[in-house]
Enzyme design. Structure first.
Site, PDB file in Angstrom:
ATOM      1  N   LYS A  75       0.802  -1.235   0.000  1.00  0.00           N
ATOM      2  CA  LYS A  75       0.000   0.000   0.000  1.00  0.00           C
ATOM      3  C   LYS A  75       0.836   1.286   0.000  1.00  0.00           C
ATOM      4  CE  LYS A  75      -4.324  -1.579   2.050  1.00  0.00           C
ATOM      5  NZ  LYS A  75      -5.388  -1.221   2.977  1.00  0.00           N
ATOM      6  N   ASP A 111     -10.496   3.175   1.686  1.00  0.00           N
ATOM      7  CA  ASP A 111     -10.766   2.529   2.982  1.00  0.00           C
ATOM      8  C   ASP A 111     -11.584   3.434   3.914  1.00  0.00           C
ATOM      9  OD1 ASP A 111      -9.463   0.114   2.452  1.00  0.00           O
ATOM     10  OD2 ASP A 111      -7.527   0.877   3.134  1.00  0.00           O
TER      11      ASP A 111
END
Ligand code: ATR
Length: 287
Positions: A75, A111
Protein backbone atom coordinates in the site's frame (compact mmCIF):
# COMPACT_ATOMS: atom_id res chain seq x y z
CA UNK A 1 -29.94 -12.11 -17.73
CA UNK A 2 -26.80 -10.03 -17.83
CA UNK A 3 -23.80 -10.95 -19.93
CA UNK A 4 -21.15 -10.26 -17.25
CA UNK A 5 -18.22 -12.67 -16.74
CA UNK A 6 -18.38 -14.10 -20.27
CA UNK A 7 -14.75 -13.75 -21.25
CA UNK A 8 -14.13 -12.66 -24.84
CA UNK A 9 -11.68 -10.44 -26.73
CA UNK A 10 -13.27 -7.29 -25.25
CA UNK A 11 -13.01 -8.38 -21.63
CA UNK A 12 -11.30 -5.79 -19.43
CA UNK A 13 -8.93 -7.00 -16.71
CA UNK A 14 -8.90 -6.03 -13.04
CA UNK A 15 -7.23 -7.53 -10.00
CA UNK A 16 -5.90 -7.36 -6.48
CA UNK A 17 -2.23 -7.63 -5.50
CA UNK A 18 -0.82 -8.69 -2.16
CA UNK A 19 1.56 -11.04 -0.41
CA UNK A 20 -0.12 -13.21 0.82
CA UNK A 21 -3.30 -12.98 -1.27
CA UNK A 22 -4.99 -16.39 -1.47
CA UNK A 23 -7.33 -15.61 1.45
CA UNK A 24 -8.78 -12.59 -0.39
CA UNK A 25 -12.53 -12.38 -0.92
CA UNK A 26 -12.15 -9.50 -3.39
CA UNK A 27 -12.24 -11.64 -6.58
CA UNK A 28 -15.53 -13.26 -5.55
CA UNK A 29 -17.02 -9.90 -4.62
CA UNK A 30 -15.86 -8.00 -7.70
CA UNK A 31 -16.72 -10.67 -10.23
CA UNK A 32 -20.20 -10.76 -8.70
CA UNK A 33 -20.38 -6.99 -9.20
CA UNK A 34 -19.42 -7.32 -12.88
CA UNK A 35 -21.99 -10.04 -13.34
CA UNK A 36 -24.76 -8.03 -11.66
CA UNK A 37 -24.06 -4.92 -13.72
CA UNK A 38 -23.41 -6.74 -17.00
CA UNK A 39 -19.97 -5.14 -17.34
CA UNK A 40 -17.54 -7.18 -19.43
CA UNK A 41 -14.76 -7.36 -16.85
CA UNK A 42 -12.88 -10.03 -14.96
CA UNK A 43 -11.07 -9.65 -11.65
CA UNK A 44 -8.37 -11.95 -10.37
CA UNK A 45 -5.85 -12.19 -7.52
CA UNK A 46 -2.15 -11.74 -8.26
CA UNK A 47 0.40 -12.94 -5.73
CA UNK A 48 3.04 -10.25 -6.11
CA UNK A 49 6.11 -10.38 -3.88
CA UNK A 50 7.78 -7.04 -3.07
CA UNK A 51 10.64 -7.31 -5.58
CA UNK A 52 8.14 -7.91 -8.41
CA UNK A 53 6.05 -4.80 -7.71
CA UNK A 54 7.73 -2.62 -10.36
CA UNK A 55 7.39 -5.39 -12.96
CA UNK A 56 3.75 -5.82 -12.07
CA UNK A 57 3.06 -2.11 -12.57
CA UNK A 58 4.84 -2.23 -15.93
CA UNK A 59 2.53 -5.13 -16.77
CA UNK A 60 -0.53 -3.08 -15.80
CA UNK A 61 0.49 -0.42 -18.30
CA UNK A 62 1.48 -2.92 -21.00
CA UNK A 63 -1.65 -5.04 -20.74
CA UNK A 64 -4.06 -2.21 -20.07
CA UNK A 65 -5.29 -3.65 -16.79
CA UNK A 66 -7.97 -1.09 -15.94
CA UNK A 67 -8.06 -1.35 -12.16
CA UNK A 68 -6.06 -2.78 -9.30
CA UNK A 69 -6.72 -3.10 -5.60
CA UNK A 70 -3.62 -3.04 -3.45
CA UNK A 71 -3.21 -4.74 -0.13
CA UNK A 72 -0.48 -5.67 2.35
CA UNK A 73 2.48 -5.17 1.96
CA UNK A 74 2.27 -2.87 -1.10
CA UNK A 75 0.00 0.00 0.00
CA UNK A 76 2.89 2.41 0.63
CA UNK A 77 5.53 1.29 -1.85
CA UNK A 78 3.16 1.28 -4.81
CA UNK A 79 2.84 5.07 -4.53
CA UNK A 80 6.34 5.48 -6.03
CA UNK A 81 5.24 3.77 -9.24
CA UNK A 82 2.13 5.84 -10.02
CA UNK A 83 1.67 9.01 -12.10
CA UNK A 84 -0.73 10.76 -9.76
CA UNK A 85 -1.87 10.36 -6.15
CA UNK A 86 -5.36 11.51 -5.23
CA UNK A 87 -5.85 13.72 -2.13
CA UNK A 88 -7.43 10.83 -0.18
CA UNK A 89 -4.38 8.64 -0.61
CA UNK A 90 -1.98 11.54 0.04
CA UNK A 91 -3.68 12.37 3.34
CA UNK A 92 -3.76 8.74 4.45
CA UNK A 93 -0.29 7.99 3.09
CA UNK A 94 -1.34 4.74 1.40
CA UNK A 95 -3.02 3.56 -1.82
CA UNK A 96 -5.56 0.75 -2.00
CA UNK A 97 -7.00 1.41 -5.47
CA UNK A 98 -5.34 2.19 -8.82
CA UNK A 99 -7.21 3.51 -11.85
CA UNK A 100 -5.49 3.13 -15.23
CA UNK A 101 -6.55 5.79 -17.75
CA UNK A 102 -4.79 4.81 -20.95
CA UNK A 103 -1.47 4.20 -19.20
CA UNK A 104 -1.74 7.05 -16.69
CA UNK A 105 -2.05 5.49 -13.25
CA UNK A 106 -3.80 7.27 -10.37
CA UNK A 107 -3.74 6.03 -6.78
CA UNK A 108 -6.75 6.42 -4.46
CA UNK A 109 -7.58 5.26 -0.98
CA UNK A 110 -11.18 4.08 -0.51
CA UNK A 111 -10.77 2.53 2.98
CA UNK A 112 -11.79 5.57 5.02
CA UNK A 113 -14.69 6.64 2.80
CA UNK A 114 -15.75 2.99 2.57
CA UNK A 115 -15.85 2.79 6.35
CA UNK A 116 -17.86 5.99 6.66
CA UNK A 117 -20.38 4.96 3.98
CA UNK A 118 -20.92 1.67 5.79
CA UNK A 119 -21.36 3.33 9.18
CA UNK A 120 -23.80 5.90 7.76
CA UNK A 121 -25.88 3.40 5.81
CA UNK A 122 -25.97 0.71 8.49
CA UNK A 123 -26.03 2.59 11.80
CA UNK A 124 -26.01 6.39 11.90
CA UNK A 125 -26.57 8.73 8.96
CA UNK A 126 -25.34 11.88 10.71
CA UNK A 127 -21.82 11.79 12.14
CA UNK A 128 -21.40 15.56 12.48
CA UNK A 129 -20.59 16.66 16.03
CA UNK A 130 -19.81 13.15 17.32
CA UNK A 131 -17.03 12.52 19.83
CA UNK A 132 -14.97 9.61 18.60
CA UNK A 133 -12.43 7.31 20.27
CA UNK A 134 -10.19 5.27 17.99
CA UNK A 135 -8.44 2.26 19.51
CA UNK A 136 -5.20 1.57 17.65
CA UNK A 137 -2.88 3.72 15.57
CA UNK A 138 -1.92 1.58 12.55
CA UNK A 139 -2.66 2.00 8.85
CA UNK A 140 -6.35 1.21 9.25
CA UNK A 141 -6.77 3.97 11.84
CA UNK A 142 -5.30 6.54 9.40
CA UNK A 143 -7.95 5.84 6.78
CA UNK A 144 -10.74 6.03 9.34
CA UNK A 145 -9.54 9.37 10.69
CA UNK A 146 -9.42 10.78 7.16
CA UNK A 147 -12.97 9.59 6.46
CA UNK A 148 -14.37 10.91 9.76
CA UNK A 149 -12.81 14.36 9.31
CA UNK A 150 -14.76 14.71 6.03
CA UNK A 151 -17.92 14.09 8.09
CA UNK A 152 -17.14 16.94 10.49
CA UNK A 153 -17.09 14.93 13.70
CA UNK A 154 -16.49 17.06 16.80
CA UNK A 155 -13.28 15.42 18.04
CA UNK A 156 -11.20 12.29 17.62
CA UNK A 157 -9.11 10.76 20.42
CA UNK A 158 -6.57 8.18 19.29
CA UNK A 159 -5.61 5.69 22.02
CA UNK A 160 -2.89 3.16 21.38
CA UNK A 161 -0.92 0.64 23.43
CA UNK A 162 2.27 2.26 22.10
CA UNK A 163 1.75 5.92 22.96
CA UNK A 164 4.25 7.36 20.44
CA UNK A 165 2.31 5.91 17.51
CA UNK A 166 -0.88 7.57 18.76
CA UNK A 167 0.90 10.93 19.11
CA UNK A 168 2.42 10.68 15.64
CA UNK A 169 -0.90 9.75 14.02
CA UNK A 170 -2.89 12.42 15.84
CA UNK A 171 -0.20 14.99 15.01
CA UNK A 172 -0.49 14.21 11.30
CA UNK A 173 -4.18 15.24 11.30
CA UNK A 174 -4.34 17.83 14.09
CA UNK A 175 -4.06 20.76 11.67
CA UNK A 176 -7.29 19.62 9.96
CA UNK A 177 -9.54 18.86 12.93
CA UNK A 178 -9.60 18.28 16.69
CA UNK A 179 -7.57 15.06 16.66
CA UNK A 180 -5.50 14.25 19.75
CA UNK A 181 -3.69 11.34 21.40
CA UNK A 182 -5.63 9.92 24.33
CA UNK A 183 -3.97 8.10 27.19
CA UNK A 184 -4.22 4.28 26.89
CA UNK A 185 -4.28 4.08 30.72
CA UNK A 186 -7.30 6.38 30.87
CA UNK A 187 -9.21 4.58 28.18
CA UNK A 188 -12.21 3.91 30.45
CA UNK A 189 -12.82 7.65 30.91
CA UNK A 190 -12.26 8.32 27.22
CA UNK A 191 -14.80 5.67 26.26
CA UNK A 192 -17.34 6.95 28.78
CA UNK A 193 -17.32 10.33 27.04
CA UNK A 194 -17.52 8.98 23.49
CA UNK A 195 -20.44 8.74 21.05
CA UNK A 196 -18.52 6.34 18.82
CA UNK A 197 -15.75 3.90 19.82
CA UNK A 198 -13.92 2.19 16.95
CA UNK A 199 -11.61 -0.79 17.30
CA UNK A 200 -8.92 -0.66 14.60
CA UNK A 201 -6.58 -3.07 16.42
CA UNK A 202 -6.36 -6.76 15.59
CA UNK A 203 -7.57 -7.73 19.08
CA UNK A 204 -10.50 -10.16 18.75
CA UNK A 205 -9.70 -11.27 15.22
CA UNK A 206 -9.91 -14.94 14.21
CA UNK A 207 -8.43 -17.19 15.56
CA UNK A 208 -7.99 -15.18 18.79
CA UNK A 209 -11.69 -14.47 19.10
CA UNK A 210 -11.72 -14.34 22.91
CA UNK A 211 -9.73 -11.11 22.90
CA UNK A 212 -11.38 -7.71 23.35
CA UNK A 213 -9.70 -4.29 23.35
CA UNK A 214 -11.88 -2.75 26.08
CA UNK A 215 -14.40 -3.57 28.76
CA UNK A 216 -17.88 -2.93 27.35
CA UNK A 217 -19.07 -1.67 30.75
CA UNK A 218 -17.08 1.50 30.01
CA UNK A 219 -19.51 2.40 27.22
CA UNK A 220 -22.75 4.34 27.61
CA UNK A 221 -25.85 2.73 26.11
CA UNK A 222 -26.09 5.56 23.53
CA UNK A 223 -22.59 4.88 22.27
CA UNK A 224 -21.98 3.22 18.92
CA UNK A 225 -19.43 0.38 19.08
CA UNK A 226 -17.67 -0.23 15.80
CA UNK A 227 -15.08 -2.84 14.88
CA UNK A 228 -13.10 -3.07 11.64
CA UNK A 229 -12.73 -6.83 12.08
CA UNK A 230 -15.12 -8.91 9.94
CA UNK A 231 -13.83 -12.37 10.85
CA UNK A 232 -15.65 -13.13 13.12
CA UNK A 233 -18.61 -11.10 11.84
CA UNK A 234 -19.42 -10.18 15.45
CA UNK A 235 -16.35 -9.82 17.68
CA UNK A 236 -16.46 -10.21 21.43
CA UNK A 237 -16.18 -6.40 21.71
CA UNK A 238 -19.32 -5.96 19.59
CA UNK A 239 -21.24 -8.76 21.27
CA UNK A 240 -20.63 -7.33 24.74
CA UNK A 241 -21.43 -3.81 23.57
CA UNK A 242 -24.69 -5.02 21.99
CA UNK A 243 -25.61 -6.89 25.17
CA UNK A 244 -25.08 -3.63 27.03
CA UNK A 245 -27.58 -1.89 24.73
CA UNK A 246 -25.15 -0.14 22.37
CA UNK A 247 -25.57 -0.09 18.61
CA UNK A 248 -22.93 -2.37 17.11
CA UNK A 249 -21.28 -1.96 13.70
CA UNK A 250 -19.11 -4.77 12.27
CA UNK A 251 -16.27 -4.58 9.77
CA UNK A 252 -17.85 -6.33 6.80
CA UNK A 253 -19.47 -3.15 5.48
CA UNK A 254 -16.11 -1.36 5.28
CA UNK A 255 -14.73 -4.18 3.14
CA UNK A 256 -17.79 -4.10 0.87
CA UNK A 257 -17.81 -0.32 0.42
CA UNK A 258 -14.06 0.12 -0.08
CA UNK A 259 -14.61 -2.29 -2.96
CA UNK A 260 -17.79 -0.52 -4.07
CA UNK A 261 -15.94 2.79 -4.37
CA UNK A 262 -13.13 1.14 -6.34
CA UNK A 263 -15.69 -0.43 -8.68
CA UNK A 264 -17.35 2.96 -9.17
CA UNK A 265 -14.03 4.73 -9.87
CA UNK A 266 -13.15 2.11 -12.50
CA UNK A 267 -16.49 1.70 -14.23
CA UNK A 268 -18.49 4.87 -13.54
CA UNK A 269 -21.38 2.55 -12.64
CA UNK A 270 -23.10 2.32 -9.24
CA UNK A 271 -21.80 -0.73 -7.40
CA UNK A 272 -24.37 -3.44 -6.57
CA UNK A 273 -23.46 -3.31 -2.87
CA UNK A 274 -26.21 -5.65 -1.63
CA UNK A 275 -25.20 -8.41 -4.03
CA UNK A 276 -21.53 -7.89 -3.18
CA UNK A 277 -22.32 -8.21 0.51
CA UNK A 278 -24.39 -11.38 0.18
CA UNK A 279 -21.67 -12.98 -1.94
CA UNK A 280 -18.97 -12.27 0.68
CA UNK A 281 -21.24 -13.33 3.54
CA UNK A 282 -21.90 -16.61 1.81
CA UNK A 283 -18.15 -17.19 1.36
CA UNK A 284 -17.37 -16.30 4.98
CA UNK A 285 -20.09 -18.59 6.32
CA UNK A 286 -18.81 -21.40 4.13
CA UNK A 287 -15.40 -21.20 5.81
P1 ATR B 1 -3.17 -2.00 10.50
O1 ATR B 1 -2.38 -1.34 9.43
O2 ATR B 1 -4.08 -3.09 9.99
O3 ATR B 1 -3.89 -1.03 11.37
P2 ATR B 1 -0.87 -2.34 12.26
O4 ATR B 1 -0.19 -1.17 11.65
O5 ATR B 1 -0.07 -3.55 12.54
O6 ATR B 1 -2.11 -2.83 11.39
O7 ATR B 1 -1.59 -1.86 13.60
C1 ATR B 1 -2.18 -2.73 14.48
C2 ATR B 1 -2.75 -1.95 15.68
O8 ATR B 1 -3.26 -2.89 16.61
C3 ATR B 1 -1.69 -1.14 16.40
O9 ATR B 1 -2.29 0.05 16.87
C4 ATR B 1 -1.30 -2.06 17.55
O10 ATR B 1 -0.79 -1.39 18.68
P3 ATR B 1 0.80 -1.05 18.80
O11 ATR B 1 1.04 0.16 17.96
O12 ATR B 1 1.01 -0.81 20.25
O13 ATR B 1 1.53 -2.27 18.29
C5 ATR B 1 -2.65 -2.65 17.89
N1 ATR B 1 -2.55 -3.89 18.63
C6 ATR B 1 -2.19 -5.11 18.15
N2 ATR B 1 -2.23 -6.03 19.15
C7 ATR B 1 -2.65 -5.39 20.29
C8 ATR B 1 -2.92 -5.78 21.62
N3 ATR B 1 -2.77 -7.06 22.02
N4 ATR B 1 -3.36 -4.85 22.49
C9 ATR B 1 -3.52 -3.57 22.11
N5 ATR B 1 -3.29 -3.12 20.84
C10 ATR B 1 -2.86 -4.01 19.94
Amino acid sequence: MQQGNKVDSHTVLYGVIGDPIRHSKSPLMMNRAFKETGINGIYTAFHIVPDQLANFIAGVRAMGIRGVNVTIPHKLDVMHHLDHIDDSALAIGAVNTIVNDGGRLTGYNTDGIGYVRSLKEEIEPDLAGKRVVILGAGGAARGIIYGLIQEKVDQIAVANRTAERASKLAGDFSNQADVYAGDWDKIAQLCAGADLVINTTSVGMFPHIEGTPIDASWLREETIASDLIYNPLETRFLREARERGCRAHGGLGMFIYQGAYAFEYWTGTDAPAAAMRSCVLEALRGN
